[in-house]
Motif scaffolding. Structure first.
Motif, short mmCIF file in Angstrom:
data_model
loop_
_atom_site.label_atom_id
_atom_site.label_comp_id
_atom_site.label_asym_id
_atom_site.label_seq_id
_atom_site.Cartn_x
_atom_site.Cartn_y
_atom_site.Cartn_z
N VAL A 48 0.83 -1.20 0.00
CA VAL A 48 0.00 0.00 0.00
C VAL A 48 0.87 1.26 0.00
O VAL A 48 0.65 2.19 -0.79
N LEU A 49 1.88 1.28 0.86
CA LEU A 49 2.75 2.45 0.93
C LEU A 49 3.53 2.64 -0.37
O LEU A 49 3.74 3.78 -0.81
N GLY A 50 3.95 1.55 -1.00
CA GLY A 50 4.64 1.64 -2.28
C GLY A 50 3.76 2.23 -3.36
O GLY A 50 4.20 3.07 -4.16
N ALA A 51 2.50 1.82 -3.39
CA ALA A 51 1.56 2.35 -4.38
C ALA A 51 1.30 3.84 -4.14
O ALA A 51 1.27 4.64 -5.08
N LEU A 52 1.14 4.23 -2.88
CA LEU A 52 0.94 5.65 -2.58
C LEU A 52 2.17 6.47 -2.94
O LEU A 52 2.05 7.58 -3.48
N ALA A 53 3.36 5.94 -2.67
CA ALA A 53 4.60 6.66 -3.00
C ALA A 53 4.75 6.81 -4.51
O ALA A 53 5.16 7.87 -5.00
N ALA A 54 4.42 5.76 -5.27
CA ALA A 54 4.51 5.83 -6.73
C ALA A 54 3.55 6.89 -7.26
O ALA A 54 3.92 7.69 -8.14
N GLY A 55 2.33 6.92 -6.76
CA GLY A 55 1.38 7.95 -7.17
C GLY A 55 1.85 9.34 -6.81
O GLY A 55 1.77 10.27 -7.61
N HIS A 56 2.37 9.47 -5.62
CA HIS A 56 2.88 10.77 -5.16
C HIS A 56 4.03 11.25 -6.05
O HIS A 56 4.11 12.43 -6.40
N ALA A 57 4.90 10.34 -6.47
CA ALA A 57 6.03 10.69 -7.34
C ALA A 57 5.54 11.21 -8.69
O ALA A 57 6.23 12.00 -9.35
N LEU A 58 4.33 10.79 -9.09
CA LEU A 58 3.74 11.25 -10.35
C LEU A 58 2.87 12.49 -10.17
O LEU A 58 2.23 12.94 -11.11
N GLY A 59 2.83 12.99 -8.94
CA GLY A 59 2.02 14.18 -8.66
C GLY A 59 0.56 13.87 -8.38
O GLY A 59 -0.28 14.77 -8.39
N ILE A 60 0.24 12.60 -8.14
CA ILE A 60 -1.13 12.20 -7.84
C ILE A 60 -1.32 12.19 -6.33
O ILE A 60 -0.54 11.58 -5.61
N VAL A 61 -2.36 12.85 -5.86
CA VAL A 61 -2.66 12.87 -4.43
C VAL A 61 -3.99 12.14 -4.24
O VAL A 61 -5.00 12.53 -4.80
N HIS A 62 -3.97 11.08 -3.46
CA HIS A 62 -5.18 10.33 -3.15
C HIS A 62 -5.68 10.82 -1.80
O HIS A 62 -5.05 10.59 -0.78
N ARG A 63 -6.79 11.52 -1.81
CA ARG A 63 -7.24 12.19 -0.59
C ARG A 63 -8.25 11.38 0.21
O ARG A 63 -8.87 11.90 1.13
N ASP A 64 -8.42 10.10 -0.08
CA ASP A 64 -9.41 9.31 0.64
C ASP A 64 -8.90 7.89 0.84
O ASP A 64 -9.52 6.93 0.41
N VAL A 65 -7.76 7.74 1.48
CA VAL A 65 -7.20 6.42 1.75
C VAL A 65 -7.92 5.84 2.96
O VAL A 65 -7.99 6.46 4.01
N LYS A 66 -8.45 4.65 2.78
CA LYS A 66 -9.19 3.99 3.86
C LYS A 66 -8.28 3.07 4.65
O LYS A 66 -7.53 2.30 4.10
N ILE A 67 -8.36 3.18 5.96
CA ILE A 67 -7.65 2.27 6.87
C ILE A 67 -8.73 1.67 7.76
O ILE A 67 -9.24 2.33 8.66
N GLY A 68 -9.09 0.44 7.47
CA GLY A 68 -10.22 -0.15 8.18
C GLY A 68 -11.47 0.59 7.77
O GLY A 68 -11.75 0.76 6.61
N ARG A 69 -12.19 1.10 8.73
CA ARG A 69 -13.41 1.85 8.42
C ARG A 69 -13.20 3.36 8.57
O ARG A 69 -14.11 4.13 8.42
N ALA A 70 -11.98 3.76 8.89
CA ALA A 70 -11.68 5.19 9.05
C ALA A 70 -11.06 5.73 7.77
O ALA A 70 -10.64 4.98 6.91
N SER A 71 -10.99 7.02 7.65
CA SER A 71 -10.35 7.66 6.50
C SER A 71 -9.22 8.55 6.97
O SER A 71 -9.24 9.04 8.08
N CYS A 72 -8.24 8.74 6.11
CA CYS A 72 -7.12 9.63 6.40
C CYS A 72 -7.22 10.83 5.49
O CYS A 72 -7.66 10.78 4.41
#
Length: 72
Positions: A48-72
């Motif tokens: 999961v962290l690798g996928a988020l880092a790869a997206g971030h490196a491309l300038g993509i920000v995912h603003r709704d990452v779910k951890i269990g039933r909570a959101s970050c």
């Protein structure tokens, strides 16, 4: 703008954890803390962290990452 992603069929992490809890209960280890072994949980977290880092490196920000039933 939108991002289309490929659908990958398979189990959810919630399904994997539920299966591990059921196995522990059947084996009589119901008193243990349910979930995954640390090494397996760490493996999934690294993906999961690798996928988020790869997206971030491309300038993509995912603003709704779910951890269990909570959101970050």
């Amino acid at each position: 703008m939108y991002l289309a992603m490929e659908f990958v069929d398979g189990d959810t992490l919630e399904d994997v954890i539920a299966r591990n809890v059921a196995r522990a209960q059947l084996a009589g280890r119901g008193a243990m803390v349910p979930g995954l072994r640390f090494d397996r949980a760490w493996y999934y977290l690294q993906q999961v962290l690798g996928a988020l880092a790869a997206g971030h490196a491309l300038g993509i920000v995912h603003r709704d990452v779910k951890i269990g039933r909570a959101s970050c």
